[in-house]
Design an enzyme around this catalytic site. Structure first.
Site, PDB file in Angstrom:
ATOM      1  CE1 TYR A 240      -3.311  -2.840   0.742  1.00  0.00           C
ATOM      2  CE2 TYR A 240      -4.516  -0.997   1.676  1.00  0.00           C
ATOM      3  CZ  TYR A 240      -4.485  -2.297   1.211  1.00  0.00           C
ATOM      4  OH  TYR A 240      -5.635  -3.032   1.218  1.00  0.00           O
TER       5      TYR A 240
ATOM      6  CE  LYS B  38       2.254 -17.543  -3.293  1.00  0.00           C
ATOM      7  NZ  LYS B  38       1.694 -18.909  -3.338  1.00  0.00           N
TER       8      LYS B  38
ATOM      9  CG  ASP C  30      -1.178 -20.345  -1.690  1.00  0.00           C
ATOM     10  OD1 ASP C  30      -0.579 -20.381  -0.592  1.00  0.00           O
ATOM     11  OD2 ASP C  30      -0.688 -20.804  -2.737  1.00  0.00           O
TER      12      ASP C  30
ATOM     13  CG  ASP D 247      -7.909  -5.253   2.332  1.00  0.00           C
ATOM     14  OD1 ASP D 247      -8.827  -4.866   3.066  1.00  0.00           O
ATOM     15  OD2 ASP D 247      -7.945  -5.187   1.091  1.00  0.00           O
TER      16      ASP D 247
ATOM     17  CG  ASP E 140     -13.354  -7.985   2.760  1.00  0.00           C
ATOM     18  OD1 ASP E 140     -12.870  -7.209   3.609  1.00  0.00           O
ATOM     19  OD2 ASP E 140     -14.071  -7.619   1.805  1.00  0.00           O
TER      20      ASP E 140
END
Ligand code: IPM
Ligand code: MN
Length: 342
Positions: free
Chosen positions: A130, A177, A208, A232, A236
């Site tokens: 970000y 990752k 993942d 983020d 969700d």
């Protein structure tokens, strides 16, 4: 002596303009009952700030927030939020995902998978992709955002997550990752920090796989620490696990314990302006603010009020009430809280 708290309300846009004042009406009542006092200043952020003051996150708003006890944030479509997080170095974003027994039928999972879900996402909020170098090439044919993480940034969020895990079930999962992005060794850095926390078990998990595990077996998780982008996305998913992203709140804290409190949902343009949005995500954030202040009794009574109202079957439209559940709008829901807290 009564405690006095000063907060800044930044409703922003969309349903933020509805759920922030609604939640503050409830908080005011709670303050009267619990004998603490509040001073609330409203400030501008996002589109309304751009219109009136010429910037998404104007200096006036930054000044207003300075030195206060907390910021209650609504929602913005774009602009203002990242600047606010960066300005006060709100690096530690806490997003609890806990299933509410009376809403278990709203979970996207089968009931036996959803029962007892109690996860705390600890998301790094002021670094990563970000805030990395970004731009478009001169010929305007491609763009880039870079993921950069200082080891120190990973270690400071690790420490927050470790402390939380220690206070909970002692399990910390590190999102990474590293098979594709080996230059940012989350697992090793968190493990180094974990030497001071012998009672916490640290497990690294590829993001993942973690996304899949959250759906297959969410009960295995206690605290999950993640970088900005992965945190983020995964949080969700947490919303789907407990039935609605609109139920979830968050706290974003800096190292001094100063924080902003916001629901995880966005501006929800489809339902904005209709008076039907539910303030439960903002209330969940207010509960976190009260806990941060040490107003534990007030936090508990707000929690209990919410549990009772949901148990009695009251639902806002987004929770898709089924007979015999009772459909309520924002105002009716606020009224129920006021009665419960009186
Ligand atoms: C959130 C939001 C923000 C984020 C957006 C609005 C920039 O999705 O708080 O989760 O990605 O951090
Ligand atoms: Mn998000």
């Amino acid at each position: 002596m009564t405690n006095k708290y000063q907060i800044v309300a930044l409703p922003g846009e969309g349903i933020g303009e509805e759920v922030v004042p609604a939640s503050l009406t409830i908080l005011q009542r709670l303050a009267e009952r619990q004998s603490f006092s509040l001073r609330i200043d409203y400030g501008l952020i996002g589109q309304p700030a751009l219109k009136k003051l010429g910037a998404y996150f104007p200096e006036e708003t930054a000044q207003l927030c300075q030195g206060k006890d907390g910021i209650l944030f609504g929602a913005v479509t774009k602009g203002g939020l990242l600047e606010l997080r960066q300005r006060f170095d709100f690096f530690a974003n806490l997003r609890p995902v806990k299933v509410c027994p009376s809403l278990i039928n709203k979970s996207s999972l089968k009931q036996e998978k959803a029962v007892g879900i109690d996860i705390l996402f600890v998301r790094e909020l002021v670094s990563g992709i970000y805030f990395g170098a970004s731009g478009r090439t001169q010929d305007d044919t491609s763009g880039y955002h870079t993921m950069t993480y200082g080891d120190r940034d990973i270690k400071r969020i690790a420490k927050i997550a470790l402390v939380k895990a220690q206070q909970r079930r002692g399990l910390l999962t590190v999102t990474h990752k590293e098979n594709a992005l080996p230059q940012i060794p989350w697992t090793r850095l968190v493990q180094e920090e974990a030497r001071n926390f012998p009672d916490v078990t640290v497990t690294g998990m590829l993001v993942d796989n973690l996304a899949m595990q959250l759906v297959i077996n969410p009960q295995q998780f206690d605290v999950i620490v993640a970088g900005n982008l992965f945190g983020d996305i995964l949080s969700d998913l947490g919303g789907a696990l407990v039935g609605s992203i609109g139920l979830l709140g968050s706290a974003s804290l800096n190292s001094a314990g100063f924080g902003m409190y916001e629901a995880i949902h966005g501006t929800a343009p489809a339902i904005a302006g209709k008076g039907i949005a539910k303030p439960l995500g903002t209330l969940a954030s207010i509960i976190m603010m009260l806990e941060q202040w040490g107003e534990i009794e007030a936090a508990q009574s707000l929690n209990q009020a919410q549990a009772k109202i949901l148990e009695r079957g009251y639902r806002t439209a987004d929770l898709n009430p089924q007979n015999p559940e009772i459909l309520v709008n924002t105002e009716q829901l606020v009224e129920l809280f006021l009665q419960e807290l009186s």
